[in-house]
Design a protein around this motif. Sequence first.
Motif, PDB file in Angstrom:
ATOM      1  N   GLY A   1     133.219 -39.667 -16.847  1.00 42.26           N
ATOM      2  CA  GLY A   1     133.712 -40.714 -17.880  1.00 42.26           C
ATOM      3  C   GLY A   1     134.593 -40.850 -17.688  1.00 42.26           C
TER       4      GLY A   1
ATOM      5  N   PHE B   1     135.313 -45.453 -18.955  1.00 51.45           N
ATOM      6  CA  PHE B   1     134.980 -46.421 -19.639  1.00 51.45           C
ATOM      7  C   PHE B   1     135.693 -47.559 -19.909  1.00 51.45           C
ATOM      8  CE2 PHE B   1     135.174 -43.915 -23.179  1.00 51.45           C
ATOM      9  CZ  PHE B   1     135.852 -44.833 -24.431  1.00 51.45           C
TER      10      PHE B   1
ATOM     11  N   ARG C   1     131.139 -41.359 -13.596  1.00 49.92           N
ATOM     12  CA  ARG C   1     130.169 -42.621 -14.755  1.00 49.92           C
ATOM     13  C   ARG C   1     131.038 -43.811 -14.877  1.00 49.92           C
ATOM     14  NH1 ARG C   1     126.501 -39.867 -18.533  1.00 49.92           N
ATOM     15  NH2 ARG C   1     126.087 -38.545 -17.142  1.00 49.92           N
TER      16      ARG C   1
ATOM     17  N   ILE D   1     131.578 -47.147 -16.891  1.00 53.55           N
ATOM     18  CA  ILE D   1     130.678 -47.498 -18.281  1.00 53.55           C
ATOM     19  C   ILE D   1     131.595 -48.602 -18.691  1.00 53.55           C
ATOM     20  CG2 ILE D   1     129.619 -46.661 -20.898  1.00 53.55           C
ATOM     21  CD1 ILE D   1     129.870 -43.596 -20.159  1.00 53.55           C
TER      22      ILE D   1
ATOM     23  N   SER E   1     130.758 -53.075 -14.687  1.00 47.32           N
ATOM     24  CA  SER E   1     130.624 -52.259 -13.695  1.00 47.32           C
ATOM     25  C   SER E   1     130.014 -51.978 -11.889  1.00 47.32           C
ATOM     26  CB  SER E   1     130.148 -50.589 -15.134  1.00 47.32           C
ATOM     27  OG  SER E   1     128.695 -50.876 -15.281  1.00 47.32           O
ATOM     28  N   ASP E   2     129.130 -53.062 -12.118  1.00 47.83           N
ATOM     29  CA  ASP E   2     128.399 -53.556 -11.267  1.00 47.83           C
ATOM     30  C   ASP E   2     129.122 -53.390 -10.136  1.00 47.83           C
ATOM     31  OD1 ASP E   2     128.620 -55.508 -12.874  1.00 47.83           O
ATOM     32  OD2 ASP E   2     126.594 -56.479 -11.823  1.00 47.83           O
TER      33      ASP E   2
ATOM     34  N   VAL F   1     127.978 -43.724 -10.188  1.00 49.18           N
ATOM     35  CA  VAL F   1     126.970 -43.895 -11.694  1.00 49.18           C
ATOM     36  C   VAL F   1     127.275 -45.452 -12.249  1.00 49.18           C
ATOM     37  CG1 VAL F   1     125.197 -43.106 -13.240  1.00 49.18           C
ATOM     38  CG2 VAL F   1     125.955 -41.630 -11.342  1.00 49.18           C
ATOM     39  N   ARG F   2     127.004 -46.525 -12.169  1.00 47.79           N
ATOM     40  CA  ARG F   2     127.468 -47.204 -12.995  1.00 47.79           C
ATOM     41  C   ARG F   2     126.132 -47.602 -13.540  1.00 47.79           C
ATOM     42  NH1 ARG F   2     127.271 -48.112  -7.604  1.00 47.79           N
ATOM     43  NH2 ARG F   2     129.899 -48.152  -6.258  1.00 47.79           N
ATOM     44  N   HIS F   3     126.514 -47.864 -15.105  1.00 51.20           N
ATOM     45  CA  HIS F   3     126.364 -48.355 -16.734  1.00 51.20           C
ATOM     46  C   HIS F   3     126.786 -49.173 -17.110  1.00 51.20           C
ATOM     47  CE1 HIS F   3     124.658 -44.464 -17.862  1.00 51.20           C
ATOM     48  NE2 HIS F   3     124.417 -44.254 -16.681  1.00 51.20           N
ATOM     49  N   GLY F   4     126.080 -49.980 -17.020  1.00 46.65           N
ATOM     50  CA  GLY F   4     126.568 -51.805 -17.911  1.00 46.65           C
ATOM     51  C   GLY F   4     127.427 -50.878 -19.088  1.00 46.65           C
TER      52      GLY F   4
ATOM     53  N   SER G   1     127.204 -50.151 -22.682  1.00 46.53           N
ATOM     54  CA  SER G   1     126.510 -48.783 -23.856  1.00 46.53           C
ATOM     55  C   SER G   1     126.900 -48.513 -24.996  1.00 46.53           C
ATOM     56  CB  SER G   1     126.097 -47.921 -23.124  1.00 46.53           C
ATOM     57  OG  SER G   1     126.123 -48.070 -20.794  1.00 46.53           O
TER      58      SER G   1
ATOM     59  N   ALA H   1     126.911 -42.577 -24.285  1.00 46.81           N
ATOM     60  CA  ALA H   1     126.872 -42.846 -22.691  1.00 46.81           C
ATOM     61  C   ALA H   1     127.745 -41.344 -21.964  1.00 46.81           C
ATOM     62  CB  ALA H   1     127.713 -44.165 -22.294  1.00 46.81           C
TER      63      ALA H   1
END
Length: 410
Positions: free
Chosen positions: A225, A227, A260, A262, A266-267, A279-282, A284, A289
């Motif tokens: 992870g 972020f 990941r 986060i 992140s996109d 894996v991209r999370h907006g 969060s 997350a």
Amino acid sequence: MKVLFIAQPFPYPPDTGSRNLIYHWLEAASRAHDVHLLWIGDPFQGKERIPELPGVRIDCIEGAPSLQMSARARRLAGGVAMGIPPTSLVGMTRGARSEVLRHIRADNSDVVVLTENVVAGYAPIVFDFAPIVLFKHSVHAVDAKDARRRNGMWHPRWMLEEWMVRRFEARTCHAATVVCTVNAEDAADLARRYRLVRPAEIVPIGVDLSRFPNRESDPGGHVIGFFGNMSWGANSDAANWFVDRILPIVWEKIPSAEFRVIGPGSDRIALKANDSRIVRHGPSHIPDAMKDAVIGVVPVVSGTGVRLKLLEMLSLGIPVVTTSLGALGTGCIHGKHALIADDAASFSAAVVALLGDPALRQKLTRAGSKLIQMHSWQSFYPRILAVLEEAFVHRSKMLTAETAARQEAS
């Protein structure tokens, strides 16, 4: 004392590094003083009160920037002429400057706190009216140099930006009564660059331990992870360095490893790497997350300041691999609190080792949980209050000395 904070934009909720810092300074100050928050931005993006800080009075000065190309060109031209970065000019219109001075006079402010680089331009304006605490989350000149490397070292736009930033940072630091940084390295850098008469005061960054509770167990698996706000250049540099230089080596050893990313923006990370294992999370809730991330990484290769994300990972009980720059100002020792590596080969080896060694993860987690107790925001509140008092006392002594000198001369 009456303390006026100036921020841009509204510093709540405390879900980014900068908002987190401002929120806790407000909380610390409001425990002992009469605090007024004056923020600059779009009124619809703020609040009339902060629920957790009922004693803080809040006012807004409207200052939403125009995004039209002509307006941006005018801000750049104005910035060059005035030596002020365009991002700061947004909140320094003639009307905004008048409003700031009106509030200072109406409040009879004892201390004015400028909360970050973007509002630092008010230091020379406010100088004659109240003592100023200028809080520096990072060294602005270093950020500007990194932006040049990122966007084009010899591109006129970014060369101008760096020139403006250096000029602006020197002027605002000299205008402040007290300059604060988050670590000793930034304080030394500012003193060297701008020959500050008074050394910067160090107020460390903290973590709200209640918002980042230590998880109960190691989830196992191979999720890695990371972020942060990916619109910030240092975070995007870190994520892309990890994807480009580290992940290919990790995948050779552990093909199932998932990275990941986060946070806001992140996109836009690693668009060239079209791999389902990234894996991209907006935006969060970070504890949720990261709950199944077996390790965290802080692959920071640019920027200054202290990496709040590293402290938050330690608070959550997540073992970490970081660069030396990522660990700066945290007190982390390699092999005790985290694994620290600075080149692709050693960083990837550390990631592989930590993914495959539950005992090592447990050892780092235990030591990190002890270290993070020293970084609780509550433990730094007395230091924040001392800095506010120092600014007030220093200005009072300066005024007394000036008055005595005038009387002697007459």
